[in-house]
Design a protein around this motif. Structure first.
Motif, PDB file in Angstrom:
ATOM      1  N   ILE A 215       0.848  -1.207   0.000  1.00 39.71           N
ATOM      2  CA  ILE A 215       0.000   0.000   0.000  1.00 39.71           C
ATOM      3  C   ILE A 215       0.877   1.247   0.000  1.00 39.71           C
ATOM      4  O   ILE A 215       0.606   2.219  -0.717  1.00 39.71           O
ATOM      5  CB  ILE A 215      -0.941   0.021   1.228  1.00 39.71           C
ATOM      6  N   GLY A 216       1.947   1.221   0.798  1.00 41.94           N
ATOM      7  CA  GLY A 216       2.873   2.360   0.842  1.00 41.94           C
ATOM      8  C   GLY A 216       3.495   2.624  -0.520  1.00 41.94           C
ATOM      9  O   GLY A 216       3.609   3.779  -0.945  1.00 41.94           O
ATOM     10  N   ASN A 217       3.874   1.548  -1.225  1.00 44.56           N
ATOM     11  CA  ASN A 217       4.448   1.697  -2.566  1.00 44.56           C
ATOM     12  C   ASN A 217       3.432   2.250  -3.553  1.00 44.56           C
ATOM     13  O   ASN A 217       3.755   3.080  -4.406  1.00 44.56           O
ATOM     14  CB  ASN A 217       4.958   0.347  -3.080  1.00 44.56           C
ATOM     15  N   ILE A 218       2.197   1.789  -3.443  1.00 46.74           N
ATOM     16  CA  ILE A 218       1.127   2.267  -4.332  1.00 46.74           C
ATOM     17  C   ILE A 218       0.905   3.759  -4.137  1.00 46.74           C
ATOM     18  O   ILE A 218       0.795   4.516  -5.102  1.00 46.74           O
ATOM     19  CB  ILE A 218      -0.186   1.494  -4.066  1.00 46.74           C
ATOM     20  N   VAL A 219       0.840   4.171  -2.881  1.00 49.18           N
ATOM     21  CA  VAL A 219       0.619   5.591  -2.559  1.00 49.18           C
ATOM     22  C   VAL A 219       1.742   6.445  -3.141  1.00 49.18           C
ATOM     23  O   VAL A 219       1.496   7.506  -3.729  1.00 49.18           O
ATOM     24  CB  VAL A 219       0.505   5.775  -1.034  1.00 49.18           C
ATOM     25  N   LYS A 220       2.996   5.971  -3.004  1.00 50.30           N
ATOM     26  CA  LYS A 220       4.138   6.718  -3.536  1.00 50.30           C
ATOM     27  C   LYS A 220       4.095   6.789  -5.058  1.00 50.30           C
ATOM     28  O   LYS A 220       4.310   7.838  -5.658  1.00 50.30           O
ATOM     29  CB  LYS A 220       5.455   6.074  -3.087  1.00 50.30           C
ATOM     30  N   LYS A 221       3.823   5.668  -5.698  1.00 47.16           N
ATOM     31  CA  LYS A 221       3.799   5.636  -7.158  1.00 47.16           C
ATOM     32  C   LYS A 221       2.709   6.531  -7.738  1.00 47.16           C
ATOM     33  O   LYS A 221       2.895   7.161  -8.782  1.00 47.16           O
ATOM     34  CB  LYS A 221       3.594   4.199  -7.655  1.00 47.16           C
ATOM     35  N   MET A 222       1.570   6.579  -7.051  1.00 48.40           N
ATOM     36  CA  MET A 222       0.446   7.356  -7.570  1.00 48.40           C
ATOM     37  C   MET A 222       0.524   8.822  -7.164  1.00 48.40           C
ATOM     38  O   MET A 222      -0.265   9.647  -7.625  1.00 48.40           O
ATOM     39  CB  MET A 222      -0.874   6.738  -7.110  1.00 48.40           C
ATOM     40  N   GLY A 223       1.478   9.143  -6.286  1.00 51.84           N
ATOM     41  CA  GLY A 223       1.649  10.530  -5.888  1.00 51.84           C
ATOM     42  C   GLY A 223       0.498  11.070  -5.075  1.00 51.84           C
ATOM     43  O   GLY A 223       0.116  12.237  -5.196  1.00 51.84           O
ATOM     44  N   VAL A 224      -0.088  10.214  -4.227  1.00 52.65           N
ATOM     45  CA  VAL A 224      -1.216  10.634  -3.392  1.00 52.65           C
ATOM     46  C   VAL A 224      -0.792  10.579  -1.934  1.00 52.65           C
ATOM     47  O   VAL A 224       0.347  10.232  -1.613  1.00 52.65           O
ATOM     48  CB  VAL A 224      -2.453   9.738  -3.649  1.00 52.65           C
ATOM     49  N   THR A 225      -1.724  10.917  -1.053  1.00 53.07           N
ATOM     50  CA  THR A 225      -1.346  11.035   0.357  1.00 53.07           C
ATOM     51  C   THR A 225      -1.811   9.863   1.217  1.00 53.07           C
ATOM     52  O   THR A 225      -1.337   9.702   2.330  1.00 53.07           O
ATOM     53  CB  THR A 225      -1.912  12.336   0.956  1.00 53.07           C
ATOM     54  N   ASN A 226      -2.764   9.061   0.718  1.00 55.58           N
ATOM     55  CA  ASN A 226      -3.259   7.964   1.547  1.00 55.58           C
ATOM     56  C   ASN A 226      -3.898   6.880   0.679  1.00 55.58           C
ATOM     57  O   ASN A 226      -4.106   7.060  -0.527  1.00 55.58           O
ATOM     58  CB  ASN A 226      -4.262   8.476   2.592  1.00 55.58           C
ATOM     59  N   ALA A 227      -4.213   5.750   1.300  1.00 57.03           N
ATOM     60  CA  ALA A 227      -4.748   4.599   0.574  1.00 57.03           C
ATOM     61  C   ALA A 227      -6.117   4.892  -0.029  1.00 57.03           C
ATOM     62  O   ALA A 227      -6.416   4.451  -1.143  1.00 57.03           O
ATOM     63  CB  ALA A 227      -4.834   3.392   1.517  1.00 57.03           C
ATOM     64  N   LYS A 228      -6.968   5.620   0.684  1.00 53.67           N
ATOM     65  CA  LYS A 228      -8.304   5.931   0.167  1.00 53.67           C
ATOM     66  C   LYS A 228      -8.217   6.710  -1.144  1.00 53.67           C
ATOM     67  O   LYS A 228      -8.966   6.460  -2.084  1.00 53.67           O
ATOM     68  CB  LYS A 228      -9.102   6.717   1.204  1.00 53.67           C
ATOM     69  N   HIS A 229      -7.295   7.665  -1.182  1.00 48.18           N
ATOM     70  CA  HIS A 229      -7.117   8.457  -2.401  1.00 48.18           C
ATOM     71  C   HIS A 229      -6.585   7.563  -3.521  1.00 48.18           C
ATOM     72  O   HIS A 229      -6.998   7.687  -4.688  1.00 48.18           O
ATOM     73  CB  HIS A 229      -6.152   9.608  -2.121  1.00 48.18           C
ATOM     74  N   ALA A 230      -5.688   6.640  -3.197  1.00 49.61           N
ATOM     75  CA  ALA A 230      -5.139   5.724  -4.198  1.00 49.61           C
ATOM     76  C   ALA A 230      -6.239   4.845  -4.776  1.00 49.61           C
ATOM     77  O   ALA A 230      -6.291   4.609  -5.989  1.00 49.61           O
ATOM     78  CB  ALA A 230      -4.041   4.858  -3.575  1.00 49.61           C
ATOM     79  N   ILE A 231      -7.139   4.362  -3.923  1.00 49.42           N
ATOM     80  CA  ILE A 231      -8.247   3.517  -4.384  1.00 49.42           C
ATOM     81  C   ILE A 231      -9.161   4.304  -5.321  1.00 49.42           C
ATOM     82  O   ILE A 231      -9.550   3.825  -6.386  1.00 49.42           O
ATOM     83  CB  ILE A 231      -9.044   2.968  -3.180  1.00 49.42           C
TER      84      ILE A 231
END
Length: 245
Positions: A215-231
């Motif tokens: 989840i941490g890697n996903i958030v970094k790759k997508m340039g967002v601040t949290n998992a909800k925003h990534a989803i």
């Protein structure tokens, strides 16, 4: 660091020129536009026509942590005037910021506030170029609603632009950043289906700390601040692919 706070030099200059023109429509003002990540105040973006030396000092010393104007904005949704006495109105001790800022003729102003859904605080602070003119609120009285809307519009513009930059990185096969790995897609898929971290760990047969790592890697790759925003963005950008079971 979120892509929102990692804009390039040319992009920041272009945005400042744009903001210069917008502010000039309301009068001859010094201004500072700041975005601050409320979960990680070290992440800030500042665009301003304040003296560049002062902006450099502010950033280098991370003054956003002790700035009484920032602390006041964090507790408000409506605009407010400020001056040297602002620090005395808060629980903070009188700040060294105002004594230093005085050297750059920054002594009083008026700040508009916006809190967005990604836990960011956006501020647009105005100061008169004529330091003798103390009553800035009087000068902008008839423009308050328009200035508040200006803050909303420019904040929407810059966040949308950076989200598009992030999306382009995923769409471009030659981009510097790789798209989501197969495992990251699985984690994002099950998170988007409403599964909790422990449930995802059981489904994938891994430990919960591994799920958090992905989840941490996903958030970094997508340039967002949290998992909800990534989803949310993952669904919007059609990055989330169904997982065959």
């Amino acid at each position: 660091m979120s892509i929102l706070f990692a804009a390039g030099h040319d992009e920041n200059n272009a945005f400042r020129n744009h903001l210069d023109r917008k502010i000039a429509e309301f009068g001859d003002f010094k201004y500072a536009y700041m975005i601050l990540n409320k979960k990680n105040p070290l992440e800030t973006l500042i665009t301003s026509n304040y003296p560049s030396q002062w902006i450099d000092i502010y950033k280098e010393r991370n003054y956003q942590h002790i700035d009484p104007v920032v602390h006041c904005a964090l507790q408000r949704v409506s605009p407010f005037p400020w001056d040297e006495s602002t620090s005395l109105k808060s629980r903070l001790k009188p700040s060294e910021i105002f004594s230093q800022a005085k050297s750059y003729n920054i002594t009083h102003g008026y700040t508009f506030v916006l809190h967005d859904h990604d836990h960011n605080l956006a501020m647009l602070s105005l100061m008169t170029n004529d330091n003798k003119s103390i009553d800035i609120e009087n000068q902008i009285h008839h423009s308050k609603a328009h200035l508040q809307m200006l803050l909303a519009n420019i904040h929407q513009e810059i966040t949308t632009r950076h989200q598009e930059t992030a999306r382009n990185r995923f769409d471009n096969p030659n981009a510097a950043k790789d798209p989501l790995s197969a495992r990251e897609n699985e984690v994002l898929y099950w998170a988007s289906m409403g599964k909790t971290y422990p449930e995802i760990a059981i489904i994938l047969g891994v430990k919960m700390r591994t799920v958090k790592f992905h989840i941490g890697n996903i958030v970094k790759k997508m340039g967002v601040t949290n998992a909800k925003h990534a989803i949310r963005l993952g669904a919007e950008w059609q990055l989330v692919k169904p997982v065959a079971r």
